[in-house]
Scaffold this motif. Structure first.
Motif, short mmCIF file in Angstrom:
data_model
loop_
_atom_site.label_atom_id
_atom_site.label_comp_id
_atom_site.label_asym_id
_atom_site.label_seq_id
_atom_site.Cartn_x
_atom_site.Cartn_y
_atom_site.Cartn_z
N ARG A 74 0.84 -1.20 0.00
CA ARG A 74 0.00 0.00 0.00
C ARG A 74 0.88 1.25 0.00
O ARG A 74 1.05 1.93 1.01
CB ARG A 74 -0.95 0.00 1.20
N ASN A 75 1.43 1.50 -1.14
CA ASN A 75 2.33 2.64 -1.35
C ASN A 75 1.99 3.24 -2.70
O ASN A 75 1.89 2.52 -3.70
CB ASN A 75 3.78 2.16 -1.31
N CYS A 76 1.77 4.55 -2.75
CA CYS A 76 1.31 5.18 -3.99
C CYS A 76 2.29 5.01 -5.14
O CYS A 76 1.88 4.89 -6.30
CB CYS A 76 1.04 6.66 -3.75
N MET A 77 3.58 5.01 -4.85
CA MET A 77 4.57 4.81 -5.90
C MET A 77 4.45 3.41 -6.49
O MET A 77 4.40 3.22 -7.70
CB MET A 77 5.97 5.04 -5.36
N LEU A 78 4.39 2.40 -5.61
CA LEU A 78 4.26 1.02 -6.08
C LEU A 78 2.96 0.82 -6.85
O LEU A 78 2.94 0.20 -7.92
CB LEU A 78 4.31 0.06 -4.90
N LEU A 79 1.87 1.35 -6.32
CA LEU A 79 0.57 1.17 -6.97
C LEU A 79 0.53 1.86 -8.32
O LEU A 79 0.00 1.33 -9.29
CB LEU A 79 -0.53 1.70 -6.05
N CYS A 80 1.11 3.05 -8.39
CA CYS A 80 1.10 3.81 -9.64
C CYS A 80 1.87 3.10 -10.75
O CYS A 80 1.49 3.15 -11.91
CB CYS A 80 1.70 5.19 -9.39
N TYR A 81 2.93 2.38 -10.36
CA TYR A 81 3.79 1.78 -11.38
C TYR A 81 3.61 0.27 -11.55
O TYR A 81 4.10 -0.30 -12.53
CB TYR A 81 5.26 2.07 -11.05
N THR A 82 2.90 -0.40 -10.61
CA THR A 82 2.81 -1.87 -10.72
C THR A 82 1.39 -2.42 -10.62
O THR A 82 1.19 -3.60 -10.91
CB THR A 82 3.66 -2.54 -9.62
N ASN A 83 0.40 -1.61 -10.21
CA ASN A 83 -0.95 -2.12 -10.03
C ASN A 83 -1.82 -1.73 -11.22
O ASN A 83 -2.04 -0.55 -11.50
CB ASN A 83 -1.55 -1.56 -8.72
N GLN A 84 -2.33 -2.71 -11.96
CA GLN A 84 -3.08 -2.44 -13.19
C GLN A 84 -4.38 -1.71 -12.93
O GLN A 84 -4.77 -0.83 -13.71
CB GLN A 84 -3.33 -3.76 -13.92
N ASP A 85 -5.08 -2.04 -11.85
CA ASP A 85 -6.34 -1.36 -11.54
C ASP A 85 -6.09 0.12 -11.23
O ASP A 85 -6.84 0.99 -11.67
CB ASP A 85 -7.04 -2.04 -10.36
N TRP A 86 -5.05 0.38 -10.45
CA TRP A 86 -4.69 1.76 -10.11
C TRP A 86 -4.34 2.54 -11.38
O TRP A 86 -4.80 3.66 -11.58
CB TRP A 86 -3.51 1.73 -9.13
N GLN A 87 -3.54 1.94 -12.23
CA GLN A 87 -3.13 2.60 -13.46
C GLN A 87 -4.32 2.89 -14.37
O GLN A 87 -4.41 3.95 -14.99
CB GLN A 87 -2.10 1.74 -14.20
N ALA A 142 14.72 1.91 4.26
CA ALA A 142 13.36 1.77 3.74
C ALA A 142 13.21 2.46 2.39
O ALA A 142 12.55 1.95 1.48
CB ALA A 142 12.36 2.35 4.75
N TRP A 143 13.82 3.63 2.25
CA TRP A 143 13.74 4.35 0.98
C TRP A 143 14.53 3.61 -0.10
O TRP A 143 14.09 3.51 -1.25
CB TRP A 143 14.28 5.77 1.15
N LYS A 144 15.70 3.10 0.25
CA LYS A 144 16.52 2.39 -0.73
C LYS A 144 15.84 1.10 -1.18
O LYS A 144 15.92 0.73 -2.36
CB LYS A 144 17.90 2.10 -0.15
N ILE A 145 15.17 0.42 -0.27
CA ILE A 145 14.44 -0.80 -0.63
C ILE A 145 13.31 -0.48 -1.60
O ILE A 145 13.11 -1.18 -2.61
CB ILE A 145 13.90 -1.49 0.64
N LEU A 146 12.57 0.59 -1.32
CA LEU A 146 11.47 0.97 -2.21
C LEU A 146 12.00 1.35 -3.58
O LEU A 146 11.44 0.95 -4.62
CB LEU A 146 10.68 2.13 -1.59
N LEU A 147 13.08 2.13 -3.62
CA LEU A 147 13.66 2.53 -4.90
C LEU A 147 14.13 1.32 -5.70
O LEU A 147 13.89 1.22 -6.92
CB LEU A 147 14.83 3.49 -4.67
N LYS A 148 14.78 0.38 -5.03
CA LYS A 148 15.25 -0.83 -5.71
C LYS A 148 14.09 -1.63 -6.27
O LYS A 148 14.14 -2.15 -7.39
CB LYS A 148 16.08 -1.68 -4.75
N ARG A 149 13.02 -1.74 -5.50
CA ARG A 149 11.87 -2.51 -5.96
C ARG A 149 11.22 -1.85 -7.17
O ARG A 149 10.83 -2.53 -8.13
CB ARG A 149 10.86 -2.65 -4.82
N LEU A 150 11.10 -0.54 -7.14
CA LEU A 150 10.52 0.17 -8.28
C LEU A 150 11.38 -0.01 -9.53
O LEU A 150 10.85 -0.26 -10.62
CB LEU A 150 10.38 1.66 -7.95
#
Length: 328
Positions: free
Chosen positions: A188-201, A230-238
């Motif tokens: 539940r993170n807006c960055m992850l949802l914006c770039y990886t969740n099809q419904d959100w997109q 935490a920030w580096k993990i999120l950036l790496k995942r994106l």
């Protein structure tokens, strides 16, 4: 798993520390007990990892079973490969060796071993580390703020931190871009949802521009948190999961937070034109309440309908014994 010999050795250390009458008082006497506690923690961590590894089938993580598999669950080398760590290093971890474990590795292991929220928290507790994942803890969300989220209905509203983790939300926001209750807490993170969740997109009308601006805002926000795991993990995942994010990130664009009129194509009620506003709950760039006020009467009426749909879904879920996620 901690063996009888292991427990005996720990007990012997403990007994030796307790009967040493010539040990000086004060901080110097805390050494043996701290060492014993660390050893117990390592053995518990090793046993926990082993038990979680053995319960997962190869099919659950996309691996072929093969005909000669005798190991229950996954092999150590498979966990190591899926978590991008060395086989020897992971073996040492299951052997309770005295080695350092980073939060990045713990995060990778939690994902590989398909840990739920409670198991993930237990893993980080055993490793004496703070879980950096979105939604792992949200001490900044108070009961009064949750009541305010409800009072704002049917205006969609949520509480986010500077990393765009969604910490809490009201019923209308739950269905604004996707069904947030169906999204794992860690996602539940807006960055992850914006770039990886099809419904959100699919709900974003100006998707390409929005994704570019999100990356630019994230770069600006991250400047104050470059060394935080935490920030580096999120950036790496994106970067790993979204080619679109990598392309936007490489632009090196930076913008700050700002109020903006947005349009969403909601799956339940159609087009919504909303005015986005950040209500800061602390220092600027910290936690904030995000609201989406209707820009016209048609959007207001559609938000009313969306709220009714959300509440009906919550009542049906409650009747089936399914509790609504709190968003935190």
């Amino acid at each position: 798993m901690t063996t009888v010999a292991d427990r005996a050795q720990v007990a012997a250390h403990t007994a030796q520390a307790s009967v040493r009458s010539d040990a000086p008082a004060g901080p110097a006497s805390s050494g043996p007990s701290a060492s014993v506690a660390s050893e117990i923690r390592r053995h518990e961590l090793a046993a926990f990892l082993r038990s979680r590894r053995e319960r997962i089938t190869p099919e659950q993580v996309g691996l072929p079973r093969g005909r000669r598999r005798r190991t229950p669950g996954l092999r150590r080398e498979e966990v190591a490969q899926l978590s991008a760590v060395g086989v020897t290093w992971y073996t040492w971890l299951e052997q309770a060796r005295d080695i350092q474990v980073s939060v990045q590795v713990l995060d990778a292991l939690a994902r590989t071993l398909l840990l739920d929220v409670n198991e993930r928290a237990h893993l980080f507790n055993l490793a004496a580390s703070v879980d950096p994942a979105p939604g792992a803890s949200c001490p900044s969300v108070t009961d009064a703020q949750r009541i305010l989220l409800q009072q704002l209905e049917p205006i969609p509203a949520c509480i986010q931190n500077s990393r765009y983790d969604i910490l809490a939300y009201n019923s209308t926001y739950r269905l604004l871009l996707c069904d947030l209750d169906a999204v794992p807490v860690a996602d539940r993170n807006c960055m992850l949802l914006c770039y990886t969740n099809q419904d959100w997109q699919a709900s974003i009308v100006q998707r390409e521009e929005t994704m570019r601006l999100m990356a630019a805002k994230f770069r600006g926000a991250m400047a104050d948190h470059l060394a935080e795991p935490a920030w580096k993990i999120l950036l790496k995942r994106l970067n790993t999961e979204s080619p679109e994010f990598r392309e936007a990130w490489e632009r090196h664009e930076v913008i700050g937070a700002r109020t903006k009129r947005k349009q969403f194509r909601n799956a339940h009620v159609g087009l919504l034109t909303l005015d986005h506003t950040d209500l800061w709950l602390g220092p600027h760039s910290g936690p904030r309440m995000v609201t989406y006020a209707p820009a016209d009467e048609e959007s207001r009426a559609r938000l009313e309908r969306l709220r009714r749909i959300a509440l009906e879904g919550e009542r049906e879920g409650a009747g089936a014994g399914v509790g609504r996620g709190s968003g935190s």
